[in-house]
Design a protein around this motif. Structure first.
Motif, short mmCIF file in Angstrom:
data_model
loop_
_atom_site.label_atom_id
_atom_site.label_comp_id
_atom_site.label_asym_id
_atom_site.label_seq_id
_atom_site.Cartn_x
_atom_site.Cartn_y
_atom_site.Cartn_z
N TRP A 8 -37.50 24.52 95.46
CA TRP A 8 -36.58 24.20 94.37
C TRP A 8 -37.24 24.49 93.03
N PHE A 9 -38.50 24.10 92.86
CA PHE A 9 -39.22 24.40 91.61
C PHE A 9 -39.41 25.90 91.43
N VAL A 10 -39.69 26.62 92.52
CA VAL A 10 -39.84 28.08 92.42
C VAL A 10 -38.54 28.72 91.94
N LEU A 11 -37.42 28.32 92.53
CA LEU A 11 -36.14 28.89 92.12
C LEU A 11 -35.77 28.49 90.69
N THR A 12 -36.09 27.26 90.29
CA THR A 12 -35.81 26.83 88.93
C THR A 12 -36.61 27.66 87.93
N ALA A 13 -37.89 27.89 88.22
CA ALA A 13 -38.72 28.71 87.35
C ALA A 13 -38.22 30.15 87.32
N LEU A 14 -37.78 30.65 88.46
CA LEU A 14 -37.26 32.01 88.53
C LEU A 14 -35.97 32.15 87.73
N PHE A 15 -35.10 31.17 87.81
CA PHE A 15 -33.87 31.20 87.02
C PHE A 15 -34.18 31.11 85.52
N LEU A 16 -35.22 30.35 85.15
CA LEU A 16 -35.61 30.27 83.75
C LEU A 16 -36.11 31.62 83.26
N VAL A 17 -36.93 32.28 84.04
CA VAL A 17 -37.40 33.63 83.68
C VAL A 17 -36.21 34.58 83.57
N ALA A 18 -35.29 34.50 84.50
CA ALA A 18 -34.10 35.37 84.47
C ALA A 18 -33.28 35.10 83.21
N TYR A 19 -33.13 33.84 82.85
CA TYR A 19 -32.36 33.50 81.65
C TYR A 19 -33.05 34.02 80.40
N LEU A 20 -34.36 33.84 80.31
CA LEU A 20 -35.09 34.25 79.12
C LEU A 20 -35.17 35.76 78.96
N THR A 21 -35.06 36.49 80.05
CA THR A 21 -35.10 37.95 79.96
C THR A 21 -33.71 38.57 79.93
N ASN A 22 -32.66 37.75 79.91
CA ASN A 22 -31.28 38.23 79.86
C ASN A 22 -31.00 39.24 80.97
N TRP A 23 -31.40 38.93 82.18
CA TRP A 23 -31.29 39.88 83.28
C TRP A 23 -29.85 40.15 83.69
N GLY A 24 -28.92 39.28 83.38
CA GLY A 24 -27.54 39.49 83.78
C GLY A 24 -26.70 40.16 82.70
N SER A 25 -27.23 40.26 81.50
CA SER A 25 -26.48 40.85 80.39
C SER A 25 -26.61 42.36 80.41
N PRO A 26 -25.54 43.03 80.06
CA PRO A 26 -25.66 44.49 79.94
C PRO A 26 -26.55 44.83 78.75
N THR A 27 -27.18 45.96 78.81
CA THR A 27 -28.03 46.36 77.69
C THR A 27 -27.15 46.72 76.51
N PRO A 28 -27.54 46.29 75.33
CA PRO A 28 -26.71 46.59 74.16
C PRO A 28 -26.72 48.09 73.86
N SER A 29 -25.57 48.60 73.54
CA SER A 29 -25.48 50.01 73.20
C SER A 29 -25.17 50.14 71.71
N ASN A 30 -25.47 51.27 71.19
CA ASN A 30 -25.23 51.52 69.76
C ASN A 30 -23.77 51.88 69.48
N ASN A 31 -22.97 52.07 70.52
CA ASN A 31 -21.58 52.43 70.32
C ASN A 31 -20.77 51.29 69.73
N HIS A 32 -21.16 50.06 69.99
CA HIS A 32 -20.40 48.92 69.55
C HIS A 32 -20.95 48.29 68.27
N ALA A 33 -21.91 48.94 67.68
CA ALA A 33 -22.49 48.40 66.46
C ALA A 33 -21.49 48.56 65.31
N ILE A 34 -21.46 47.56 64.48
CA ILE A 34 -20.57 47.59 63.33
C ILE A 34 -21.26 48.38 62.23
N LYS A 35 -20.59 49.42 61.78
CA LYS A 35 -21.15 50.24 60.72
C LYS A 35 -20.63 49.74 59.38
N GLN A 36 -21.55 49.49 58.50
CA GLN A 36 -21.17 49.04 57.17
C GLN A 36 -21.32 50.20 56.19
N PRO A 37 -20.37 50.35 55.28
CA PRO A 37 -20.44 51.47 54.32
C PRO A 37 -21.53 51.30 53.30
#
Length: 80
Positions: free
Chosen positions: A51-80
């Motif tokens: 249980w502690f191993v899985l909790t630590a593993l989930f913490l590492v996964a959360y801190l590294t944003n492993w489930g989030s897609p990588t941000p792309s530059n296509n969706h960046a807001i361009k300011q004039p």
């Protein structure tokens, strides 16, 4: 098929291993003997350890944003 980074692959592998160690019937093989670790039965220590191993593993996964897609530059807001 998407490419998995070594970090994501190790996180997924660790999760699968942890869940197998907690939920598989193989735990009954370890429960045949009755050792005591720190005054607790072996089965309880086994479950707490994984249980502690899985909790630590989930913490590492959360801190590294492993489930989030990588941000792309296509969706960046361009300011004039």
């Amino acid at each position: 098929m998407k490419h998995l980074s070594p970090l994501k692959l190790s996180i997924y592998g660790g999760m699968i291993l942890g869940f197998l160690m907690l939920e598989s019937p193989a735990i009954m093989l370890a429960n045949r003997i009755e050792p005591m670790l720190m005054g607790l039965p072996f089965l309880l220590v086994w479950n707490l350890f994984w249980w502690f191993v899985l909790t630590a593993l989930f913490l590492v996964a959360y801190l590294t944003n492993w489930g989030s897609p990588t941000p792309s530059n296509n969706h960046a807001i361009k300011q004039p």
